[in-house]
Design a protein around this motif. Structure first.
Motif, PDB file in Angstrom:
ATOM      1  N   THR A  54      48.840   7.332  28.223  1.00 32.64           N
ATOM      2  CA  THR A  54      49.743   8.469  28.127  1.00 32.64           C
ATOM      3  C   THR A  54      49.369   9.546  29.131  1.00 32.64           C
ATOM      4  O   THR A  54      48.251  10.059  29.116  1.00 32.64           O
ATOM      5  N   ALA A  55      50.332   9.881  29.986  1.00 31.65           N
ATOM      6  CA  ALA A  55      50.181  10.978  30.935  1.00 31.65           C
ATOM      7  C   ALA A  55      51.363  11.914  30.728  1.00 31.65           C
ATOM      8  O   ALA A  55      52.515  11.499  30.828  1.00 31.65           O
ATOM      9  N   GLN A  56      51.089  13.179  30.413  1.00 26.94           N
ATOM     10  CA  GLN A  56      52.135  14.166  30.168  1.00 26.94           C
ATOM     11  C   GLN A  56      52.242  15.082  31.381  1.00 26.94           C
ATOM     12  O   GLN A  56      51.242  15.627  31.847  1.00 26.94           O
ATOM     13  N   VAL A  57      53.466  15.231  31.887  1.00 26.39           N
ATOM     14  CA  VAL A  57      53.718  16.059  33.065  1.00 26.39           C
ATOM     15  C   VAL A  57      54.458  17.315  32.628  1.00 26.39           C
ATOM     16  O   VAL A  57      55.448  17.241  31.902  1.00 26.39           O
ATOM     17  N   GLU A  58      53.980  18.478  33.066  1.00 23.67           N
ATOM     18  CA  GLU A  58      54.657  19.736  32.757  1.00 23.67           C
ATOM     19  C   GLU A  58      54.517  20.697  33.927  1.00 23.67           C
ATOM     20  O   GLU A  58      53.728  20.475  34.837  1.00 23.67           O
ATOM     21  N   GLY A  59      55.311  21.745  33.884  1.00 24.03           N
ATOM     22  CA  GLY A  59      55.245  22.740  34.945  1.00 24.03           C
ATOM     23  C   GLY A  59      55.687  22.185  36.280  1.00 24.03           C
ATOM     24  O   GLY A  59      55.216  22.608  37.328  1.00 24.03           O
ATOM     25  N   ARG A  60      56.607  21.242  36.256  1.00 26.89           N
ATOM     26  CA  ARG A  60      57.058  20.619  37.500  1.00 26.89           C
ATOM     27  C   ARG A  60      57.828  21.616  38.352  1.00 26.89           C
ATOM     28  O   ARG A  60      58.551  22.448  37.847  1.00 26.89           O
ATOM     29  N   PHE A  61      57.672  21.476  39.660  1.00 27.74           N
ATOM     30  CA  PHE A  61      58.434  22.333  40.557  1.00 27.74           C
ATOM     31  C   PHE A  61      58.723  21.598  41.852  1.00 27.74           C
ATOM     32  O   PHE A  61      57.982  20.744  42.281  1.00 27.74           O
ATOM     33  N   GLN A  62      59.850  21.949  42.411  1.00 27.07           N
ATOM     34  CA  GLN A  62      60.266  21.458  43.721  1.00 27.07           C
ATOM     35  C   GLN A  62      61.262  22.456  44.273  1.00 27.07           C
ATOM     36  O   GLN A  62      62.163  22.876  43.550  1.00 27.07           O
ATOM     37  N   ARG A  63      61.137  22.804  45.478  1.00 21.16           N
ATOM     38  CA  ARG A  63      62.069  23.724  46.113  1.00 21.16           C
ATOM     39  C   ARG A  63      62.960  22.962  47.088  1.00 21.16           C
ATOM     40  O   ARG A  63      62.595  21.908  47.590  1.00 21.16           O
ATOM     41  N   GLU A  64      64.107  23.538  47.358  1.00 24.06           N
ATOM     42  CA  GLU A  64      65.049  22.927  48.280  1.00 24.06           C
ATOM     43  C   GLU A  64      64.566  23.078  49.718  1.00 24.06           C
ATOM     44  O   GLU A  64      63.769  23.961  50.022  1.00 24.06           O
TER      45      GLU A  64
END
Length: 167
Positions: A54-64
């Motif tokens: 189990t790997a939990q991903v949070e706080g994801r971000f990507q800009r254009e």
């Protein structure tokens, strides 16, 4: 201008999950600066095709564009790790909690812990994740090239993982 955008964007190299371009209504924007508030982004579990355990991903971000950077905070349960994968422009991991391992294809694994920064060069086949007895969290930062930030390969076998971590 950024407020209210919820368009799905690129995927982070650590987890290969869709990310909102902006984290939502709990964000402040002033003169081209945005703040993504703690707890305002969704949490996702890494896909079984790309992770063992189990790997939990949070706080994801990507800009254009023209920005190329994307990332997120990934928490690996003890023993959880990525599949083998590469990044076209490399990846930086900033370890915030626990201890884990990173292994380049054909090389011995290296152990890392809180405060360590791991750099994986462009096109280097590798995996990373928690050790067998302790959870681990890192911030993963990956740039995209031609819209791609990660290329996933096969899962790390149980034997490869055990050999790498000394179990």
């Amino acid at each position: 201008m950024m407020r209210g955008l919820r368009k799905a964007a690129m995927t982070i190299g650590a987890a290969c999950l869709p990310m909102p371009a902006v984290a939502g209504d709990n964000q402040g924007t002033v003169s081209g600066v945005s703040v993504i508030r703690e707890g305002s982004s969704d949490k996702s579990i890494g896909a079984a095709a790309n992770f063992t355990g189990t790997a939990q991903v949070e706080g994801r971000f990507q800009r254009e564009a023209p920005a190329r950077i994307g990332g997120g905070t990934v928490t690996f349960a003890h023993g959880a790790h990525t599949a083998w994968h590469t990044h076209p422009l490399g990846q930086t991991l900033v370890v915030t909690r626990g201890h884990g391992f990173v292994q380049q294809w054909g090389q011995p694994a290296e152990r890392f812990g809180p405060g360590d920064v791991v750099w994986i060069g462009p096109g280097i086949k590798h995996w990373h994740g928690a050790g067998p007895d302790e959870a681990m969290t890192h911030v993963a930062l990956t740039e995209s090239s031609n819209g791609q930030s990660v290329a996933w390969d096969e899962l790390v076998s149980d034997a490869q993982y055990a050999d790498a971590v000394g179990h």
